[in-house]
Design a protein around this motif. Structure first.
Motif, PDB file in Angstrom:
ATOM      1  N   ALA A   1       7.917   1.682  -6.429  1.00 21.05           N
ATOM      2  CA  ALA A   1       6.897   0.854  -7.082  1.00 21.05           C
ATOM      3  C   ALA A   1       6.970  -0.583  -6.600  1.00 21.05           C
ATOM      4  CB  ALA A   1       7.061   0.920  -8.598  1.00 21.05           C
ATOM      5  N   ALA A   2       8.171  -1.128  -6.470  1.00 21.68           N
ATOM      6  CA  ALA A   2       8.328  -2.508  -5.999  1.00 21.68           C
ATOM      7  C   ALA A   2       7.829  -2.658  -4.567  1.00 21.68           C
ATOM      8  CB  ALA A   2       9.786  -2.938  -6.102  1.00 21.68           C
ATOM      9  N   ALA A   3       8.129  -1.667  -3.715  1.00 18.88           N
ATOM     10  CA  ALA A   3       7.687  -1.725  -2.324  1.00 18.88           C
ATOM     11  C   ALA A   3       6.175  -1.592  -2.215  1.00 18.88           C
ATOM     12  CB  ALA A   3       8.374  -0.629  -1.510  1.00 18.88           C
ATOM     13  N   LEU A   4       5.591  -0.721  -3.044  1.00 19.50           N
ATOM     14  CA  LEU A   4       4.156  -0.435  -2.966  1.00 19.50           C
ATOM     15  C   LEU A   4       3.309  -1.549  -3.568  1.00 19.50           C
ATOM     16  CD1 LEU A   4       1.914   1.546  -2.211  1.00 19.50           C
ATOM     17  CD2 LEU A   4       2.294   2.703  -4.389  1.00 19.50           C
ATOM     18  N   VAL A   5       3.646  -1.989  -4.772  1.00 17.51           N
ATOM     19  CA  VAL A   5       2.818  -2.972  -5.476  1.00 17.51           C
ATOM     20  C   VAL A   5       3.263  -4.402  -5.185  1.00 17.51           C
ATOM     21  CG1 VAL A   5       1.906  -3.651  -7.737  1.00 17.51           C
ATOM     22  CG2 VAL A   5       2.406  -1.253  -7.284  1.00 17.51           C
TER      23      VAL A   5
ATOM     24  N   VAL B   1      20.550   1.920   0.111  1.00 19.96           N
ATOM     25  CA  VAL B   1      19.163   2.044  -0.323  1.00 19.96           C
ATOM     26  C   VAL B   1      18.294   2.275   0.921  1.00 19.96           C
ATOM     27  CG1 VAL B   1      17.261   0.908  -1.504  1.00 19.96           C
ATOM     28  CG2 VAL B   1      19.596   0.542  -2.281  1.00 19.96           C
ATOM     29  N   PRO B   2      17.618   3.420   0.996  1.00 20.12           N
ATOM     30  CA  PRO B   2      16.839   3.729   2.195  1.00 20.12           C
ATOM     31  C   PRO B   2      15.567   2.883   2.272  1.00 20.12           C
ATOM     32  CG  PRO B   2      16.493   5.406   0.529  1.00 20.12           C
ATOM     33  CD  PRO B   2      17.535   4.479  -0.005  1.00 20.12           C
ATOM     34  N   PRO B   3      15.034   2.695   3.468  1.00 19.53           N
ATOM     35  CA  PRO B   3      13.776   1.968   3.603  1.00 19.53           C
ATOM     36  C   PRO B   3      12.615   2.781   3.023  1.00 19.53           C
ATOM     37  CG  PRO B   3      14.430   2.885   5.714  1.00 19.53           C
ATOM     38  CD  PRO B   3      15.561   3.146   4.752  1.00 19.53           C
ATOM     39  N   VAL B   4      11.531   2.083   2.686  1.00 22.26           N
ATOM     40  CA  VAL B   4      10.347   2.719   2.124  1.00 22.26           C
ATOM     41  C   VAL B   4       9.179   2.477   3.067  1.00 22.26           C
ATOM     42  CG1 VAL B   4       8.754   2.791   0.165  1.00 22.26           C
ATOM     43  CG2 VAL B   4      11.178   2.339  -0.229  1.00 22.26           C
ATOM     44  N   GLU B   5       8.465   3.551   3.402  1.00 22.65           N
ATOM     45  CA  GLU B   5       7.262   3.435   4.234  1.00 22.65           C
ATOM     46  C   GLU B   5       6.058   3.291   3.304  1.00 22.65           C
ATOM     47  OE1 GLU B   5       5.082   6.702   6.665  1.00 22.65           O
ATOM     48  OE2 GLU B   5       6.687   5.897   7.945  1.00 22.65           O
ATOM     49  N   VAL B   6       5.288   2.213   3.481  1.00 21.87           N
ATOM     50  CA  VAL B   6       4.188   1.876   2.579  1.00 21.87           C
ATOM     51  C   VAL B   6       2.879   1.759   3.350  1.00 21.87           C
ATOM     52  CG1 VAL B   6       3.273   0.080   1.049  1.00 21.87           C
ATOM     53  CG2 VAL B   6       5.703   0.656   0.970  1.00 21.87           C
ATOM     54  N   THR B   7       1.828   2.364   2.818  1.00 22.45           N
ATOM     55  CA  THR B   7       0.468   2.227   3.357  1.00 22.45           C
ATOM     56  C   THR B   7      -0.457   1.884   2.199  1.00 22.45           C
ATOM     57  OG1 THR B   7       0.957   3.954   4.979  1.00 22.45           O
ATOM     58  CG2 THR B   7      -1.354   3.322   4.723  1.00 22.45           C
ATOM     59  N   ARG B   8      -1.313   0.868   2.402  1.00 27.14           N
ATOM     60  CA  ARG B   8      -2.243   0.439   1.351  1.00 27.14           C
ATOM     61  C   ARG B   8      -3.649   0.324   1.914  1.00 27.14           C
ATOM     62  NH1 ARG B   8       1.571  -4.509   0.899  1.00 27.14           N
ATOM     63  NH2 ARG B   8       3.284  -3.713  -0.337  1.00 27.14           N
TER      64      ARG B   8
ATOM     65  N   ALA C   1       7.573   2.146 -14.012  1.00 30.11           N
ATOM     66  CA  ALA C   1       7.903   1.288 -12.864  1.00 30.11           C
ATOM     67  C   ALA C   1       6.638   0.682 -12.260  1.00 30.11           C
ATOM     68  CB  ALA C   1       8.670   2.099 -11.812  1.00 30.11           C
ATOM     69  N   VAL C   2       5.573   1.485 -12.153  1.00 34.61           N
ATOM     70  CA  VAL C   2       4.304   0.980 -11.611  1.00 34.61           C
ATOM     71  C   VAL C   2       3.718  -0.068 -12.552  1.00 34.61           C
ATOM     72  CG1 VAL C   2       1.907   1.614 -11.090  1.00 34.61           C
ATOM     73  CG2 VAL C   2       3.789   3.032 -10.242  1.00 34.61           C
ATOM     74  N   GLU C   3       3.737   0.207 -13.851  1.00 36.00           N
ATOM     75  CA  GLU C   3       3.190  -0.746 -14.815  1.00 36.00           C
ATOM     76  C   GLU C   3       3.920  -2.084 -14.745  1.00 36.00           C
ATOM     77  OE1 GLU C   3       1.757  -0.822 -19.425  1.00 36.00           O
ATOM     78  OE2 GLU C   3       3.603   0.289 -18.977  1.00 36.00           O
ATOM     79  N   GLN C   4       5.229  -2.032 -14.640  1.00 35.99           N
ATOM     80  CA  GLN C   4       6.033  -3.253 -14.552  1.00 35.99           C
ATOM     81  C   GLN C   4       5.614  -4.089 -13.334  1.00 35.99           C
ATOM     82  OE1 GLN C   4      10.234  -2.494 -14.153  1.00 35.99           O
ATOM     83  NE2 GLN C   4      10.788  -4.617 -14.412  1.00 35.99           N
ATOM     84  N   GLU C   5       5.412  -3.432 -12.204  1.00 34.21           N
ATOM     85  CA  GLU C   5       5.021  -4.160 -10.982  1.00 34.21           C
ATOM     86  C   GLU C   5       3.591  -4.703 -11.079  1.00 34.21           C
ATOM     87  OE1 GLU C   5       7.013  -5.116  -8.594  1.00 34.21           O
ATOM     88  OE2 GLU C   5       8.672  -4.079  -9.592  1.00 34.21           O
ATOM     89  N   LEU C   6       2.690  -3.958 -11.734  1.00 36.11           N
ATOM     90  CA  LEU C   6       1.308  -4.439 -11.901  1.00 36.11           C
ATOM     91  C   LEU C   6       1.268  -5.672 -12.795  1.00 36.11           C
ATOM     92  CD1 LEU C   6      -0.573  -1.034 -12.266  1.00 36.11           C
ATOM     93  CD2 LEU C   6      -0.752  -2.655 -10.364  1.00 36.11           C
ATOM     94  N   LEU C   7       2.114  -5.709 -13.823  1.00 33.60           N
ATOM     95  CA  LEU C   7       2.192  -6.886 -14.684  1.00 33.60           C
ATOM     96  C   LEU C   7       2.726  -8.086 -13.898  1.00 33.60           C
ATOM     97  CD1 LEU C   7       3.532  -5.307 -18.013  1.00 33.60           C
ATOM     98  CD2 LEU C   7       1.162  -5.826 -17.376  1.00 33.60           C
TER      99      LEU C   7
ATOM    100  N   ILE D   1       3.662  -0.232   6.709  1.00 34.11           N
ATOM    101  CA  ILE D   1       4.816  -1.117   6.901  1.00 34.11           C
ATOM    102  C   ILE D   1       6.065  -0.436   6.378  1.00 34.11           C
ATOM    103  CG2 ILE D   1       3.437  -3.235   6.740  1.00 34.11           C
ATOM    104  CD1 ILE D   1       4.526  -3.563   3.856  1.00 34.11           C
ATOM    105  N   THR D   2       7.213  -0.942   6.790  1.00 34.73           N
ATOM    106  CA  THR D   2       8.490  -0.464   6.289  1.00 34.73           C
ATOM    107  C   THR D   2       9.114  -1.563   5.454  1.00 34.73           C
ATOM    108  OG1 THR D   2       8.810   0.964   8.214  1.00 34.73           O
ATOM    109  CG2 THR D   2      10.767   0.431   6.927  1.00 34.73           C
ATOM    110  N   VAL D   3       9.447  -1.247   4.209  1.00 40.35           N
ATOM    111  CA  VAL D   3      10.068  -2.204   3.290  1.00 40.35           C
ATOM    112  C   VAL D   3      11.514  -1.816   3.120  1.00 40.35           C
ATOM    113  CG1 VAL D   3      10.011  -3.192   0.978  1.00 40.35           C
ATOM    114  CG2 VAL D   3       7.872  -2.559   2.112  1.00 40.35           C
ATOM    115  N   ARG D   4      12.399  -2.726   3.404  1.00 41.84           N
ATOM    116  CA  ARG D   4      13.838  -2.441   3.301  1.00 41.84           C
ATOM    117  C   ARG D   4      14.421  -3.059   2.054  1.00 41.84           C
ATOM    118  NH1 ARG D   4      15.309   0.022   7.793  1.00 41.84           N
ATOM    119  NH2 ARG D   4      14.003  -0.210   9.618  1.00 41.84           N
TER     120      ARG D   4
END
Length: 198
Positions: free
Chosen positions: A180-184, A22-29, A62-68, A195-198
């Motif tokens: 979605a999990a990494a972002l939300v 599973v590759p890392p995810v680069e996230v900016t918020r 996927a986004v809705e699930q994480e927002l809930l 950030i980088t989420v692994r």
């Protein structure tokens, strides 16, 4: 006994292989002050989303699930929500053997003449013995949360991952959940930091 040790070792190795696949995810918020953490929310497509179609539903779900999970509540059908989450995603393909700017990787050649008159020449070249190289699949997910009453954006973010074509991590369902999990996840997160989420 030996058979049991071998089986447990193989299981551990296969789990480790799955984890590294599973590759890392680069996230900016970005967000304003202390954004809302509750209220009703509906997920809609961001106007101008470059990739429209059935695949959008996978990312929206996927986004809705994480927002809930973050504390929001899904809006009932036909009821105007307090907030709207606008979602867009894009998938692009880049051949392996290219750098981040999309330029072909060059082959290096070097030479030198020593003090004894000897000369040397070095050539570095990569050969792929596994057949045709797989493309890299870059997947980007964007989400904006807006207050429905005045359309003010209170939170937005972007998540990007790159996986080799044909691997599980490049499949839309897995990519959508991971992004979605990494972002939300950890909403609202630190504003203005990548950030980088692994």
């Amino acid at each position: 006994m030996v058979k049991r040790i071998i089986l447990s070792t193989l299981s551990a190795l296969s789990l480790a292989a799955c984890a590294t696949a599973v590759p890392p995810v680069e996230v900016t918020r970005f967000h304003v002050g202390d954004p809302a953490r509750s209220g009703t929310i509906s997920v809609e497509e961001l106007p101008g989303n470059p990739d429209v179609g059935l695949e959008f539903r996978t990312y929206a779900a996927a986004v809705e699930q994480e927002l809930l999970r973050a504390g929001f509540t899904g809006a009932a059908t036909g009821v105007r929500s307090d907030y709207v989450a606008l979602v867009a995603f894009r998938r692009s393909f880049r051949p392996t053997g290219y750098d981040e700017g999309g330029r072909p990787v060059s082959v290096g050649v070097g030479g030198a003449v020593g003090s004894g008159g000897y000369s040397g020449l070095g050539l570095g070249i990569g050969i792929n013995l596994s057949g045709k190289p797989k493309d890299q699949v870059a997947t980007e997910l964007q989400v904006q949360i807006r207050r429905r009453s005045d359309s003010t954006t209170i939170w937005e973010g972007r998540a990007v991952s790159v996986a080799r074509e044909g691997t599980p991590a490049a499949q839309p369902g897995i990519a959508a959940q991971k992004l979605a999990a990494a972002l939300v996840g950890g909403y609202p997160g630190e504003s203005g930091r990548t950030i980088t989420v692994r």
